[in-house]
Scaffold this motif. Sequence first.
Motif, short mmCIF file in Angstrom:
data_model
loop_
_atom_site.label_atom_id
_atom_site.label_comp_id
_atom_site.label_asym_id
_atom_site.label_seq_id
_atom_site.Cartn_x
_atom_site.Cartn_y
_atom_site.Cartn_z
N UNK A 36 40.79 -14.05 29.69
CA UNK A 36 39.48 -13.54 29.37
C UNK A 36 38.74 -13.35 30.65
N UNK A 38 34.65 -13.03 32.30
CA UNK A 38 33.28 -13.40 31.77
C UNK A 38 32.40 -12.90 32.90
N UNK A 42 27.16 -12.47 30.38
CA UNK A 42 27.69 -11.58 29.16
C UNK A 42 28.86 -12.32 28.61
N UNK A 43 29.42 -11.43 27.71
CA UNK A 43 30.53 -12.24 26.79
C UNK A 43 31.94 -12.20 27.53
N UNK A 44 32.68 -13.02 26.52
CA UNK A 44 34.16 -12.77 27.25
C UNK A 44 34.86 -11.66 26.74
N UNK A 46 38.51 -9.91 26.55
CA UNK A 46 39.87 -10.34 26.63
C UNK A 46 40.50 -9.18 27.39
N UNK A 91 34.31 -14.79 36.22
CA UNK A 91 34.79 -16.06 35.77
C UNK A 91 36.05 -15.66 34.79
N UNK A 93 38.87 -17.19 32.41
CA UNK A 93 39.09 -18.21 31.27
C UNK A 93 40.42 -17.62 30.57
N UNK B 89 28.65 -19.30 21.03
CA UNK B 89 29.30 -17.88 21.19
C UNK B 89 29.65 -17.97 19.69
N UNK B 101 34.01 -11.84 21.04
CA UNK B 101 32.80 -12.50 21.18
C UNK B 101 31.56 -11.93 21.31
N UNK B 102 30.43 -12.39 20.81
CA UNK B 102 29.17 -11.91 21.06
C UNK B 102 28.79 -12.46 22.62
N UNK B 103 27.57 -12.08 23.11
CA UNK B 103 27.24 -12.35 24.39
C UNK B 103 26.84 -13.69 24.66
#
Lengths: 118, 111
Positions: A36, A38, A42-44, A46, A91, A93, B89, B101-103
């Motif tokens: 992932x 990031x 903000x969100x992760x 994929x 970032x 992950x 999350x 995922x949400x933010x």
Amino acid sequence: GAVVSQHPSWVICKSGTSVKIECRSLDFQATTMFWYRQFPKQSLMLMATSNEGSKATYEQGVEKDKFLINHASLTLSTLTVTSAHPEDSSFYICSASRLAGGSYNEQFFGPGTRLTVL
Amino acid sequence: GDSVTQMEGPVTLSEEAFLTINCTYTATGYPSLFWYVQYPGEGLQLLLKATKADDKGSNKGFEATYRKETTSFHLEKGSVQVSDSAVYFCALTQGAQKLVFGQGTRLTINP
């Protein structure tokens, strides 16, 4: 149990160089590993899914030649950011999943790697 | 495609306050729903999950109920502690392993 490690935890590199990030499942064999990305606040997102011994499946919009994924064993996957540029700073992950029964295989997440490209 | 929307943070509360973090989703089919928590310097950990409508997931005093009619999975805790400070999350999966995922919502609990 179910610990996933990442190495390095942070890395700074010059533009144009390549960086390798390792993801290891320490106490279980992972059927699948995920990478992932990031961005701040903000969100992760994929990037790709990889199974041991086979080619990774990349999400739409992710350059497979830019982000090389190798999944050589059931406990190790690597992500290589080739010819890194400042916009690759992020970032990263990883997660690893194992068979848990039912319709969902729980993912266990690494602590992440902060990449800064100068 | 599938998506998850969380209430925007950061959220700051005093210890022992009641917590709600809203999460709604858009998905075809019948997804499984999750809350993950990320403590400072650590990886994401599964906090709780629900796999079908009206299921309630619970763990460490946190609860969330899968509401199909409102496509929601709001996270609640009756009395938060300083140690609950983290990023939360909300996520879904459609049976395959891919998580959406949400933010994320940053929660800070002050003593």
